[in-house]
Scaffold this motif. Structure first.
Motif, mmCIF file in Angstrom:
data_model
loop_
_atom_site.group_PDB
_atom_site.id
_atom_site.type_symbol
_atom_site.label_atom_id
_atom_site.label_comp_id
_atom_site.label_asym_id
_atom_site.label_seq_id
_atom_site.Cartn_x
_atom_site.Cartn_y
_atom_site.Cartn_z
ATOM 1 N N GLU A 45 -1.510 -0.853 16.653
ATOM 2 C CA GLU A 45 -1.506 -2.093 17.431
ATOM 3 C C GLU A 45 -2.198 -1.785 18.747
ATOM 4 O O GLU A 45 -1.732 -0.946 19.529
ATOM 5 N N LEU A 50 -3.724 -5.922 15.648
ATOM 6 C CA LEU A 50 -3.697 -4.882 14.635
ATOM 7 C C LEU A 50 -5.099 -4.342 14.370
ATOM 8 O O LEU A 50 -6.045 -5.104 14.201
ATOM 9 N N ILE A 66 1.223 2.613 13.914
ATOM 10 C CA ILE A 66 2.047 1.960 12.889
ATOM 11 C C ILE A 66 2.180 2.887 11.690
ATOM 12 O O ILE A 66 1.181 3.351 11.127
ATOM 13 N N GLU A 70 7.818 0.840 9.408
ATOM 14 C CA GLU A 70 7.904 -0.343 10.259
ATOM 15 C C GLU A 70 7.567 -1.594 9.454
ATOM 16 O O GLU A 70 6.932 -1.522 8.402
ATOM 17 N N GLU A 72 5.446 -3.950 10.082
ATOM 18 C CA GLU A 72 3.998 -4.100 9.943
ATOM 19 C C GLU A 72 3.448 -3.120 8.911
ATOM 20 O O GLU A 72 2.523 -3.436 8.164
ATOM 21 N N GLY A 73 4.044 -1.925 8.869
ATOM 22 C CA GLY A 73 3.595 -0.933 7.897
ATOM 23 C C GLY A 73 3.857 -1.369 6.468
ATOM 24 O O GLY A 73 3.001 -1.211 5.587
#
Length: 656
Positions: A45, A50, A66, A70, A72-73
């Motif tokens: 990020e 991203l 990332i 997480e 987002e992962g």
């Protein structure tokens, strides 16, 4: 002239700063921190945006690495699995055409044009190929090209749908292409840098879909999958899916003789006697709660003139979901998709004084909304349903107190049904809205202050409010961890203005009231489906359509069984008697499958002594009771939670 050797400062989440010569990538930063982090880096990020791990950072920036664990992962892993699915499908079925493959909750899907539907055997073959590709441990490469070149890439690959998608974005100058070996897909990204991050996935099902969601366009095939960052997470999710399948309310609705659906009335429920009994228990419970909170129950027409919906703004914002009819006298009538305008007309019938406010007006309103046939899903998504709607009319000074009362009531109600973990979401002003910003400021502040006064955490959903006001959404977690959005509270000063609603204040001046819209169950049909799945059909005694079954061991005890059944009815219980010639073991099994909470077993001994042998659904023998004692026991077990002494009533519900 740009200096590629200029120093770039990277600020990390712990506020430490690292300096690099010239452009640097997310992966470069991760490697500078440590090999372990670099090995687990998916993306980054950068100043809130991203980035792929290979994207260059050319200016000073704040950067967060990332990793797979997480949120987002996990989303990146799922999106990359969709591309991997595309690669496997094209290798196995070269003539198909790829359409679009987004991330969804817990997974992903890909829409594909194919001359024939994919089978379960096809899914197994595709999954095997995906695992072989993962084992190749190849690097996912990225290339950014001008839009015209992207079109040529997909024309050369005869991917007609991809070409259409790019052509529909004329204002986008360049696009990112991701290369999974020979397979190419376009995406905003980011994606995993290597397929080694993708082993924890499973293809789950196929279904039909339409191009652009339009039933007038061609049919596509949709393949669903789930993907996680670890084997443990994947295994837990698949276990949950297996449990959810066992709890499917459609299967249980049939097994328990609660309801059915028919092609002659798509999206509408045929309630059987037992299901209707359950449904009415929910209504009576909510009716008692509302009466204790000072609500007046009303009922408004289902069919109203188009002009009403034009004034409210629903015609402009909801027209495609409304059922309408042009009449011979030139009018257009609409079945109500919600009860708000009818409530407004009810309030407007006669001038109100400030002494009358707040007015809390409740309605169990039947509403009708057109939902695409592909989205219908048992009780959870229907076209004809009942809302526990209420509208509160109050002064501006009363608004926050009324919001707090609603919040307290909804959390109390959910706790009564065993939902102790409730998430609250605040949805603020959308782009498409009515009213000025000053009004929206007041309304949003009232909801925020109400939540803060109760020390409730909330998630902010910017731009997701209704067109007439901001709202709170209450999301429940069930017994296997699934989340269900149910209740809503909306505050509104715009519809009252549109309909010229007024009250006379202390100075004799006419003022516009504030209008609160609230539904706590939401759709009663949907809430019923949620309850069936949450309890796996084993409903609390007070909700069970049949609370006790009287089972005769032999013909000699039939008369006593019927007499006992009548006594239970007179005591207020919902009861059935089984005096058939079946063996008692068979009868017990049948009522166990029907999830009946209690079974009263009576034979010659019980008939002679006037006793009752009571058995619980879980198989426990509760002992022998006299008639008075068993009625007292069942009364306690069947008492609704709002009629029982509340333990820890002031204890807060867990809100995240």
């Amino acid at each position: 002239m740009k200096n590629d050797n200029a120093l770039i400062s990277i600020t990390l989440p712990d506020e430490s700063v690292r300096t690099f010569n010239g452009p640097v990538t997310v992966m470069d930063i991760a490697e500078s921190i440590g090999a372990g982090l670099a090995k687990n880096t998916l993306a980054g990020e950068v100043n809130g945006q991203l980035f792929d791990s290979c994207d260059p950072i050319t200016t000073d920036a704040r950067v967060r690495i990332i990793t797979p664990n997480e949120s987002e992962g996990r989303a990146i892993i799922r999106h990359s699995c969709a591309h991997l699915l595309g690669q496997a499908v094209k290798q196995l079925f070269p003539d198909v055409k790829m359409v679009i493959g987004p991330v969804i909750e817990h997974g992903f899907y890909y829409d594909i044009w194919s001359e024939r539907p994919f089978t379960t055997a096809d899914l197994e073959t595709i999954e095997t190929r995906m695992r072989a590709l993962i084992a190749a441990n190849y690097t996912v490469e990225k290339q950014v090209l001008p839009r015209d070149e992207v079109i040529e890439v997909f024309k050369n690959r005869q991917e007609d749908y991809k070409v259409q998608l790019v052509e529909d974005m004329p204002d986008v100058a360049s696009m990112a292409l991701y290369y999974h070996q020979e397979y190419i897909d376009m995406c905003r990204g980011p994606h995993v840098p290597n397929t080694r991050f993708l082993p924890h996935f499973k293809l789950t099902k196929t279904s039909g879909a339409y191009w652009r969601g339009d039933s007038d366009k061609e049919q596509l095939q949709r393949i669903y999958g789930t993907a996680w960052s670890s084997k443990k997470e994947l295994r837990a999710h698949l276990t949950m899916l297996e449990e959810a399948e066992k709890r499917d309310h459609r299967r249980l609705g049939k097994a328990l003789d609660l309801f059915h659906f028919a092609d002659e009335a798509p999206g509408a429920v045929f309630w059987h006697a037992k299901g209707w009994t359950l449904f009415q228990q929910l209504i009576e419970y909510m009716r008692r709660q509302q009466q204790s909170e000072g609500y007046e129950e009303v009922n408004t027409p289902d069919l109203m003139d188009r002009s009403l919906w034009e004034t409210s703004g629903h015609w402009q914002n909801y027209r495609d979901q409304m059922y309408t009819q042009d009449t011979p006298d030139g009018r257009t009538l609409a079945l109500k998709p919600m009860s708000c305008p009818g409530s407004v007309l009810m309030y407007g019938h006669g001038l109100k004084s400030y002494r009358d406010l707040p007015i809390r007006m409740a309605e169990f309103g039947k509403v009708h909304r057109y939902e695409p046939s592909g989205s219908l899903h048992g009780l959870l998504r229907v076209r004809h349903f009942t809302q526990d709607d209420a509208h509160i009319y109050c002064t501006l000074a009363q608004m926050q107190e009324e919001c707090v009362r609603v919040i307290k009531l909804v959390l109390l109600i959910y706790r009564d049904f065993g939902f102790d973990n409730v998430k609250v979401k605040l949805s603020t002003r959308p782009d498409n809205r009515i009213g000025d910003d000053a009004t929206w400021d007041v309304l949003e502040a009232a909801l925020i202050s109400s939540l803060q006064s109760e020390s409730l955490a909330y998630q902010l959903n910017e731009g997701e409010g209704a067109f007439y006001g901001p709202k709170l959404e209450f999301t429940l977690s069930d017994s296997i961890g699934r989340e269900w959005q149910c209740g809503t509270l909306q505050v509104d000063m715009n519809l009252p203005k549109r309909f010229d609603l007024e009250y006379v204040d202390e100075q004799g001046e006419r003022q516009v009231p504030v209008m609160l819209h609230r539904a706590l169950f939401g759709s009663l049909e949907r809430f019923t489906g949620i309850l069936i799945e949450n309890y796996a059909g084993k409903l609390p005694v007070w909700l069970s359509p049949v609370q006790v079954a009287v089972l005769a061991i032999s013909d000699k005890s039939n008369d006593y069984a019927q007499s006992l059944c009548q006594s239970f009815r007179q005591a207020g219980f919902r009861v059935e008697a089984d005096c058939s010639k079946e063996k008692i073991g068979h009868k017990i099994r049948q009522y166990t499958l029907r999830k009946t909470p209690f079974m009263a077993i009576v034979g010659a001994r019980e008939a002679e002594t006037g006793m009752v042998s009571l058995r619980h659904l879980n198989g426990d023998s509760l002992g022998d009771f006299s008639l008075d004692a068993v009625i007292a026991y069942l009364n306690q077990a069947a008492t609704p939670p709002d009629k029982s002494p509340r333990l820890n009533e002031t204890a807060p519900v867990s809100c995240e």
